[in-house]
Design an enzyme around this catalytic site. Structure first.
Site, short mmCIF file in Angstrom:
data_model
loop_
_atom_site.label_atom_id
_atom_site.label_comp_id
_atom_site.label_asym_id
_atom_site.label_seq_id
_atom_site.Cartn_x
_atom_site.Cartn_y
_atom_site.Cartn_z
N GLY A 11 0.83 -1.19 0.00
CA GLY A 11 0.00 0.00 0.00
C GLY A 11 0.87 1.24 0.00
N TRP A 13 1.89 3.29 2.46
CA TRP A 13 2.91 3.36 3.51
C TRP A 13 3.96 2.28 3.34
CZ3 TRP A 13 5.37 6.70 5.73
CH2 TRP A 13 5.91 6.63 7.01
N ARG A 33 -0.29 -9.38 -2.97
CA ARG A 33 -1.08 -10.49 -3.51
C ARG A 33 -1.41 -10.27 -4.98
NH1 ARG A 33 -3.03 -13.76 0.56
NH2 ARG A 33 -3.33 -12.78 2.61
N LYS A 110 -1.46 0.31 12.23
CA LYS A 110 -2.01 1.04 13.38
C LYS A 110 -3.45 0.62 13.62
CE LYS A 110 0.96 5.05 12.46
NZ LYS A 110 1.02 6.52 12.19
N LYS A 196 -5.56 7.19 18.19
CA LYS A 196 -5.64 8.54 17.61
C LYS A 196 -6.55 8.56 16.38
CE LYS A 196 -2.73 7.39 14.15
NZ LYS A 196 -2.91 7.52 12.70
N ASP A 249 1.38 12.00 16.56
CA ASP A 249 0.54 11.31 15.58
C ASP A 249 -0.89 11.82 15.62
OD1 ASP A 249 0.11 9.55 13.54
OD2 ASP A 249 0.46 7.74 14.69
N GLU A 286 -8.91 2.56 9.31
CA GLU A 286 -8.64 1.80 10.54
C GLU A 286 -9.46 2.31 11.73
OE1 GLU A 286 -7.13 -0.92 10.98
OE2 GLU A 286 -5.43 -1.16 9.64
#
Length: 336
Positions: A11, A13, A33, A110, A196, A249, A286
């Site tokens: 991805g 990051w 994948r 995260k 966060k 963050d 997330e």
């Protein structure tokens, strides 16, 4: 010294961290994948779905064969969504055992696992046996792939109970624009990184509703207080929450258009349905699952988290956002 690094997850990051590692002089293979993504990275050196205007170092190799990716790796970096971490780590464990490898395991994800409420390092430790890992390190802090791609100054934390592993990861990633600090409180670093995202959903919603800077500052300050309360109850060091993986963050995620969680909250604040927000994002948000996990943990620990509760009610009980804000503001007065 050149190291052999495997990056699991391509991805935004994961791919940018892989690019840093290559530019720092390491031999890196990144796994996905999706064969079409692997072909794009190898041939065009782009990753358009995630970073539309970035060209990767041509020395970065990609593969959809995990065994090939992990071959001879001294460090393995996991950068996959939390919901995929357990199954991907289990797949990697089989290969590490077959190849008799014992790399440092790093993760840059995260979140908390739904149902178990476990942190990423706990998931990894359960799936990858101790004989096949040198240590587990969480790489976290105020960082967006889009800005690291431009070589903007970025500071993060490498957290681990194994200080030697943390220092090795620090050396592996550091350069003149990407600075890494070490920390032994992996519990606090992982919890700060996960929680966060809840507050970022709220910050985005305030923006979408048209509220100004006063409201956003209030949300971030009181949000930090309540996520620190929960984190401390789970074993975190209080000081971690005023560090890079805590307040650092929190600030960047609550104020940046690069944050998926902020953008999701912004759309909700403008009246979009949660179903459409998820469909339109195209990437994992997330904070949605983390809100549920934190709400359940707070109930178990009897920790008061009014902001998290309000966001949970909006997401999972279809409570009106404006009513949720009104209810928060009219709670009984108390000391700070």
């Amino acid at each position: 010294m050149c190291k052999r690094v495997a990056v699991i997850g391509a991805g935004s990051w994961g791919s940018i961290l892989a690019n840093i590692l290559v530019m720092n002089g390491n031999k890196v293979c990144i796994w996905s994948r999706r064969k079409e993504q692997v072909d794009e990275l190898n041939k065009q050196h782009t990753n358009h779905h995630y970073l539309s205007d970035f060209t990767y170092d041509q020395r970065l190799n990609a593969s959809n064969d995990m065994s090939e990716t992990l071959a001879d790796a001294t460090t393995v970096l996991f950068a996959v969504p939390t919901k995929a971490m357990r199954s991907v780590a289990a797949d990697a464990a089989v290969i590490l055992k077959e190849k008799k490898l014992k790399p440092i395991i790093v993760h840059a994800s995260k979140g908390l696992e739904l149902g178990t409420h476990k942190r990423i390092s706990e998931i990894i430790s359960e799936e990858i046996p101790e004989e096949n890992r040198e240590g587990i390190v969480a790489l976290s802090g105020p960082s967006h792939a889009e800005e690291v791609a431009k070589k903007d100054i970025t500071l993060v934390t490498a957290a681990s109970e194994n200080s030697t592993a943390a220092k090795n990861v620090q050396r592996l990633f550091m350069n003149n624009y990407f600075r890494v600090y070490t920390n032994t409180d992996i519990v606090g670093v992982e919890l700060g990184a996960a929680f966060k995202n809840i507050i970022a959903l709220g910050a985005g919603a305030l923006h979408g509703l048209g509220y100004g800077d006063d409201a956003k500052a209030a949300l971030m300050t009181r949000g930090l207080a309540e996520i620190a309360r929960l984190g401390i109850s789970l074993g975190a060091d209080p000081l971690t929450f005023i560090g890079l993986s805590g307040v650092g963050d929190l600030i960047v995620t609550c104020t940046s258009i690069h944050s998926r969680n902020w953008r999701a909250g912004d759309q909700l604040g403008q009246g979009e349905t949660l179903k459409n927000v998820v469909a339109n994002m195209g990437m994992v948000i997330e904070g949605l699952s983390t809100t549920k996990a934190a709400y359940e943990l707070a109930a178990q620990k009897k920790i008061e988290m009014p902001i998290t509760t309000a966001i949970y009610q909006v997401l999972y009980e279809e409570k009106d956002i404006k009513q949720a804000i009104s209810d928060l503001m009219q709670r009984e007065g108390r000391s700070e």
